[in-house]
Design an enzyme around this catalytic site. Structure first.
Site, short mmCIF file in Angstrom:
data_model
loop_
_atom_site.label_atom_id
_atom_site.label_comp_id
_atom_site.label_asym_id
_atom_site.label_seq_id
_atom_site.Cartn_x
_atom_site.Cartn_y
_atom_site.Cartn_z
N ASP A 26 0.86 -1.16 0.00
CA ASP A 26 0.00 0.00 0.00
C ASP A 26 0.91 1.23 0.00
O ASP A 26 2.10 1.13 0.34
CB ASP A 26 -0.88 -0.04 1.25
N ASP A 28 -0.16 5.09 1.00
CA ASP A 28 -0.41 5.96 2.16
C ASP A 28 -0.36 5.18 3.47
O ASP A 28 -1.09 4.20 3.65
CB ASP A 28 -1.80 6.59 2.04
#
Length: 261
Positions: A26, A28
């Site tokens: 991922d 963020d």
């Protein structure tokens, strides 16, 4: 006699120490602080990791935002780049097949959805509202009750307010009731917004792009792995080894322990 059979997909990763392992991240909260840039230490560690295994990222944001966070040369830094959960995808810098949210849903249904969202936000009683309440992307829409044009301070304040008052969760419940027949999934990610996309177009969508490589192991690192978080589906996918982190420092520590980089 020479064989005419195609080379195995792992041949494209022949420079890796272990071409049978893929590590996905991922963006963020995992590779970068929310909406901020990756640190030089993180970039350097990813470069070391890429010598060992195949490396990619998968995020809900569009590619332009990911470039802002990971660097303009992100296509050269990662083997796989997945924007909007893989609806826009690159392998070794080359684009792969993409999908369109508006083509799938249709303009008439989309306008009903957008109008409902804007009316709902107009009636919300929250401390601050700014601009860009709906951000239209290729594979989804991103909805922000406060508006994506808020400042960094306002973003943090809204996140705390939302934890207490469940603004996003309550709004999603209203959307599920109103559009039960639309086949949509609602996923909270980041600090101020949630994503809306066709069911099945969550982050597991990116896995169809890597199927032909027949990786023996796929690792995924994410910070929103709880049920309802936008990392949950891929984190719990049966073909993926999930790793929950809370910040980029956690990611770096885990990579050092697991891969010695």
């Amino acid at each position: 006699m020479a064989s005419n059979a195609p080379a195995p997909a792992t041949a494209r990763w022949a420079d890796k120490e272990d071409p049978t392992t893929l590590v996905l991240f991922d963006v963020d909260g995992t590779l970068t602080p929310a909406r901020k840039t990756a640190s030089p230490d993180m970039i350097a560690q990813l470069a070391r990791l890429r010598k060992k295994v195949v490396v990619g990222f998968v995020g809900g944001s569009d590619f332009a935002k990911q470039l802002e966070q990971l660097g303009a040369n992100a296509l050269d830094m990662f083997d796989y780049c997945f924007s909007e959960n893989g609806l826009t995808a690159y392998r070794l810098g080359q684009p792969l097949a993409s999908q369109s949210f508006i083509h799938w849903l249709g303009e008439q249904k989309y306008q009903k959805l957008a109008n409902f969202i804007l009316r709902y936000i107009a009636d919300l009683d929250i401390p601050v509202k700014r601009g860009t309440f709906i951000e239209f992307r290729n594979g989804m829409i991103n909805v922000s009750p406060i508006g994506r044009n808020c400042s960094r301070t306002e973003r943090k304040e809204f996140e705390q307010y939302d934890h207490k008052h469940h603004i996003r969760k309550t709004m999603i419940e209203a959307l599920r009731r109103e559009f039960a027949d639309y086949g949509l999934t609602y996923s909270i990610g980041g600090e101020i917004s949630f994503d809306v996309f066709p069911t099945g177009w969550d982050k597991t969508y990116c896995l169809r792009h890597v199927q032909e490589d027949k990786f023996k192991t796929i690792h995924f690192f994410g910070d929103k792995t709880h049920k309802g978080g936008n990392d949950h589906e891929i984190y719990t996918h049966p073909s993926v080894v999930g790793h929950a982190v809370t910040k980029p420092d956690d990611t770096m520590q885990e990579l050092t322990k697991m891969f010695g980089v």
